[in-house]
Design a protein around this motif. Structure first.
Motif, PDB file in Angstrom:
ATOM      1  N   GLU A  52       8.654  -1.936   2.661  1.00  0.00           N
ATOM      2  CA  GLU A  52       9.053  -1.602   1.244  1.00  0.00           C
ATOM      3  C   GLU A  52      10.377  -1.630   1.021  1.00  0.00           C
ATOM      4  O   GLU A  52      11.182  -1.625   1.872  1.00  0.00           O
ATOM      5  CB  GLU A  52       8.912  -0.589   0.787  1.00  0.00           C
ATOM      6  N   ILE A 106       8.147   9.590   0.525  1.00  0.00           N
ATOM      7  CA  ILE A 106       7.401   9.348   1.800  1.00  0.00           C
ATOM      8  C   ILE A 106       8.030   8.780   3.003  1.00  0.00           C
ATOM      9  O   ILE A 106       8.861   7.846   2.860  1.00  0.00           O
ATOM     10  CB  ILE A 106       6.422   8.590   0.776  1.00  0.00           C
ATOM     11  N   ARG A 113       1.816  13.070   6.174  1.00  0.00           N
ATOM     12  CA  ARG A 113       0.412  13.758   6.396  1.00  0.00           C
ATOM     13  C   ARG A 113       0.433  13.458   7.480  1.00  0.00           C
ATOM     14  O   ARG A 113      -0.406  13.496   8.160  1.00  0.00           O
ATOM     15  CB  ARG A 113      -0.507  14.135   5.579  1.00  0.00           C
ATOM     16  N   GLN A 159       3.984   9.339  12.280  1.00  0.00           N
ATOM     17  CA  GLN A 159       4.652   9.000  11.435  1.00  0.00           C
ATOM     18  C   GLN A 159       6.382   9.540  11.543  1.00  0.00           C
ATOM     19  O   GLN A 159       7.383   9.549  11.075  1.00  0.00           O
ATOM     20  CB  GLN A 159       4.510   8.444   9.316  1.00  0.00           C
ATOM     21  N   ARG A 206      -4.630  -1.965   8.888  1.00  0.00           N
ATOM     22  CA  ARG A 206      -4.026  -1.061   8.337  1.00  0.00           C
ATOM     23  C   ARG A 206      -5.614  -0.340   7.898  1.00  0.00           C
ATOM     24  O   ARG A 206      -6.293  -0.370   8.478  1.00  0.00           O
ATOM     25  CB  ARG A 206      -3.869  -1.157   6.343  1.00  0.00           C
ATOM     26  N   LEU A 224       1.353  15.166   0.219  1.00  0.00           N
ATOM     27  CA  LEU A 224       2.204  15.539  -1.309  1.00  0.00           C
ATOM     28  C   LEU A 224       1.506  16.094  -1.647  1.00  0.00           C
ATOM     29  O   LEU A 224       2.246  16.935  -2.053  1.00  0.00           O
ATOM     30  CB  LEU A 224       2.582  13.682  -1.662  1.00  0.00           C
ATOM     31  N   SER A 239       6.275   5.465  -1.787  1.00  0.00           N
ATOM     32  CA  SER A 239       5.932   4.262  -1.547  1.00  0.00           C
ATOM     33  C   SER A 239       4.845   3.554  -2.209  1.00  0.00           C
ATOM     34  O   SER A 239       4.869   3.194  -3.714  1.00  0.00           O
ATOM     35  CB  SER A 239       4.844   4.482  -0.318  1.00  0.00           C
ATOM     36  N   ASP A 240       3.006   3.599  -1.712  1.00  0.00           N
ATOM     37  CA  ASP A 240       2.352   2.702  -2.523  1.00  0.00           C
ATOM     38  C   ASP A 240       1.273   3.951  -2.152  1.00  0.00           C
ATOM     39  O   ASP A 240      -0.514   3.375  -2.713  1.00  0.00           O
ATOM     40  CB  ASP A 240       1.687   1.492  -2.234  1.00  0.00           C
ATOM     41  N   ILE A 241       1.939   5.310  -2.259  1.00  0.00           N
ATOM     42  CA  ILE A 241       0.894   6.257  -1.975  1.00  0.00           C
ATOM     43  C   ILE A 241      -0.673   5.913  -3.024  1.00  0.00           C
ATOM     44  O   ILE A 241      -1.847   6.594  -2.552  1.00  0.00           O
ATOM     45  CB  ILE A 241       0.579   7.582  -1.313  1.00  0.00           C
ATOM     46  N   TYR A 250      -4.192   5.057  -3.151  1.00  0.00           N
ATOM     47  CA  TYR A 250      -5.257   5.657  -1.867  1.00  0.00           C
ATOM     48  C   TYR A 250      -6.236   6.887  -2.349  1.00  0.00           C
ATOM     49  O   TYR A 250      -6.811   6.751  -1.734  1.00  0.00           O
ATOM     50  CB  TYR A 250      -4.376   6.505  -0.868  1.00  0.00           C
ATOM     51  N   LEU A 295       0.350  -2.524  -4.349  1.00  0.00           N
ATOM     52  CA  LEU A 295       0.030  -3.637  -3.615  1.00  0.00           C
ATOM     53  C   LEU A 295      -1.432  -5.014  -4.122  1.00  0.00           C
ATOM     54  O   LEU A 295      -1.332  -5.437  -4.421  1.00  0.00           O
ATOM     55  CB  LEU A 295      -0.452  -3.282  -2.158  1.00  0.00           C
ATOM     56  N   TYR A 339       4.103  -7.050  -2.615  1.00  0.00           N
ATOM     57  CA  TYR A 339       3.178  -6.175  -3.576  1.00  0.00           C
ATOM     58  C   TYR A 339       3.618  -7.354  -4.795  1.00  0.00           C
ATOM     59  O   TYR A 339       3.815  -7.710  -5.537  1.00  0.00           O
ATOM     60  CB  TYR A 339       4.660  -4.408  -3.400  1.00  0.00           C
TER      61      TYR A 339
HETATM   62  C1  LIG Z   1       1.478   5.109   1.401  1.00  0.00           C
HETATM   63  S1  LIG Z   1       1.227   4.019   3.766  1.00  0.00           S
HETATM   64  C2  LIG Z   1       2.082   2.230   2.763  1.00  0.00           C
HETATM   65  C3  LIG Z   1       2.904   1.698   3.469  1.00  0.00           C
HETATM   66  C4  LIG Z   1       2.462   0.226   3.016  1.00  0.00           C
HETATM   67  N1  LIG Z   1       3.170  -0.202   1.900  1.00  0.00           N
HETATM   68  C5  LIG Z   1       0.956  -0.418   3.081  1.00  0.00           C
HETATM   69  O1  LIG Z   1       0.936  -0.464   2.121  1.00  0.00           O
HETATM   70  O2  LIG Z   1       0.278  -1.142   4.464  1.00  0.00           O
HETATM   71  C6  LIG Z   1       2.930   5.177   3.976  1.00  0.00           C
HETATM   72  C7  LIG Z   1       2.669   5.885   4.412  1.00  0.00           C
HETATM   73  O3  LIG Z   1       2.443   6.953   3.021  1.00  0.00           O
HETATM   74  C8  LIG Z   1       1.966   7.960   3.623  1.00  0.00           C
HETATM   75  N2  LIG Z   1       1.243   8.835   3.479  1.00  0.00           N
HETATM   76  C9  LIG Z   1      -0.453   8.332   2.421  1.00  0.00           C
HETATM   77  N3  LIG Z   1      -0.287   8.983   1.951  1.00  0.00           N
HETATM   78  C10 LIG Z   1      -0.350  10.118   1.721  1.00  0.00           C
HETATM   79  C11 LIG Z   1       0.144  11.363   1.138  1.00  0.00           C
HETATM   80  N4  LIG Z   1      -1.132  11.783   0.098  1.00  0.00           N
HETATM   81  N5  LIG Z   1       0.751  12.782   1.420  1.00  0.00           N
HETATM   82  C12 LIG Z   1       2.049  12.114   2.392  1.00  0.00           C
HETATM   83  N6  LIG Z   1       1.310  10.834   3.352  1.00  0.00           N
HETATM   84  C13 LIG Z   1       0.981  10.516   2.833  1.00  0.00           C
HETATM   85  C14 LIG Z   1       0.852   7.091   5.023  1.00  0.00           C
HETATM   86  O4  LIG Z   1       0.836   8.592   6.588  1.00  0.00           O
HETATM   87  C15 LIG Z   1       2.211   6.206   6.077  1.00  0.00           C
HETATM   88  O5  LIG Z   1       2.985   6.448   6.762  1.00  0.00           O
END
Ligand SMILES: C[S@@+](CC[C@H](N)C(=O)[O-])C[C@H]1O[C@@H](n2cnc3c(N)ncnc32)[C@H](O)[C@@H]1O
Length: 362
Positions: free
Chosen positions: A18, A38, A61, A65, A196, A269, A287-289, A292, A320, A353
């Motif tokens: 990012e 994050i 989490r 990392q 991923r 988080l 980030s882009d959490i 998920y 993303l 993104y």
């Molecule tokens: C969200 S990923 C994104 C990476 C990149 N932007 C992608 O999309 O491929 C970045 C980090 O967020 C962490 N992560 C994802 N969801 C999380 C959550 N709810 N709480 C804490 N860490 C989280 C993952 O373990 C990872 O190391």
């Protein structure tokens, strides 16, 4: 080196994908503020320290990392700027293990055991240590040579105006081989097998390769490849003329000077916020959490983030493949900074993104 090989989830990301310049302009971190970030591999969390906040709380989490972040912290303390570039893999080096040895005594036991057990990852440069960088390396090593010669890849980084870049892309770069192999390699199927975590795609509708191909065109025409460290790493495996914010020499001392204001938490988080009792959080790098999470989970988490903030707190995050912006029902609590976000998205060097989101607590 310890004989014990600690188990643990694999490293997803050996570096942050990012754009830290965009993040910092979006966050506008001020001295004295409390920030939450994050962690991922840590680069952007470190970049935030350079703006002299009171505290940066790094959360991930995935313990692997946090081991990445911890080794960076040790490296900023123990090494010179140019040595940090070597350890990361920005520049070639034949002495990464020696540099790592100088960082070892600054690592806590878990991170020490983690990195002692991964000498190969140290040798390759820790910016290459993640599953995602492995995926990019396969693209660079196996797919790209079937499409473009080394010389042509080097030509992409020649000095050109925007019009000339567009001409080069449309006439030379964007061949049928490029389009076909790109679409195959960056398909949802291949990406979730090699690049991923498949769980990242749980809320994604439809294919992703076409969207990425369009964004790649933007990345090599609207943006200047010579100034893009992220593109340089994707296509060459290192930085060949530009560096991400945290690795630029002019930010090194400011980051090093801020390291005591960093704290790390290995938890989700959601769990962290459940028990957070500190001062209101002013700035969030998310980030882009959110993509998920399901829509309901995203809305619940957004409410908790707002509750842990105060008037004027900012949330910055990327979309993303999944659209995530605050729901209408939260309009009174969260104000989108749409113009700033779309201006920054246009110059985002991590060009893949779909959207940058900046929201302010009202
Ligand atoms: C969200 S990923 C994104 C990476 C990149 N932007 C992608 O999309 O491929 C970045 C980090 O967020 C962490 N992560 C994802 N969801 C999380 C959550 N709810 N709480 C804490 N860490 C989280 C993952 O373990 C990872 O190391």
């Amino acid at each position: 080196m310890r004989p014990h090989l600690p188990e643990g989830p694999p490293i997803g990301y050996g570096q942050c994908w990012e754009d830290a310049d965009v993040l910092l302009r979006a966050l506008d971190v001020r001295p004295g503020q409390t920030c939450l970030s994050i962690a991922s591999a840590g680069d952007n969390t470190l970049a935030m320290l350079s703006r002299s906040p009171d505290r940066v709380i790094a959360i991930d989490r995935n313990p692997s990392q946090l081991a990445c972040l911890e080794l960076r912290v040790a490296a900023y303390r123990a090494l010179s700027h140019s040595e940090v570039l070597e350890l990361i893999g920005s520049v070639p080096s034949a002495r990464r293990r020696t540099l790592y040895r100088r960082c070892r005594e600054r690592l806590k036991p878990e991170a020490l055991a983690f990195w002692d057990a991964r000498p190969g990852a140290i040798d390759r440069g820790i910016g290459n240590a993640g599953r995602f960088e492995g995926y990019l390396a396969s693209f660079r090593g196996r797919v790209l040579p079937l499409v473009h010669s080394r010389d042509r890849v080097a030509q992409l980084f020649d000095t050109r105006s925007r019009g000339e870049r567009t001409g080069f892309h449309d006439r030379v770069w964007n061949s049928w081989r490029w389009r076909i192999l790109f679409r195959l390699f960056f398909s949802r199927l291949v990406m979730s097998r090699l690049g991923r975590d498949p769980r990242c795609f749980a809320h994604v509708d439809g294919g992703v390769a076409g969207r990425l191909l369009r964004r790649a065109r933007h990345g090599v025409t609207e943006l200047d490849p010579r100034k893009n460290p992220y593109l340089q790493w994707i296509l060459t495996g290192r930085h060949t003329g530009a560096l991400p914010y945290a690795l630029r020499p002019e930010h090194f001392e400011a980051i090093r000077g801020g390291l005591d204001r960093l704290e790390c938490h290995c938890q989700s988080l959601e769990d962290f916020l459940e028990s957070y009792g500190g001062p209101p959080i002013d700035r969030y790098n998310l980030s882009d959490i959110f993509e998920y999470l399901s829509q309901d989970e995203y809305h619940r988490l957004l409410k908790r983030l707002v509750a842990a903030g105060r008037q004027g707190s900012r949330l910055v995050y990327w979309n993303l493949f999944v659209a995530r912006t605050r729901p209408e029902g939260m309009a009174a609590r969260l104000r989108p900074l749409t113009e700033l976000a779309s201006n920054l998205h246009r110059i985002d060097k991590c060009f893949f993104y779909g959207r940058l989101v900046i929201e302010e607590v009202a």
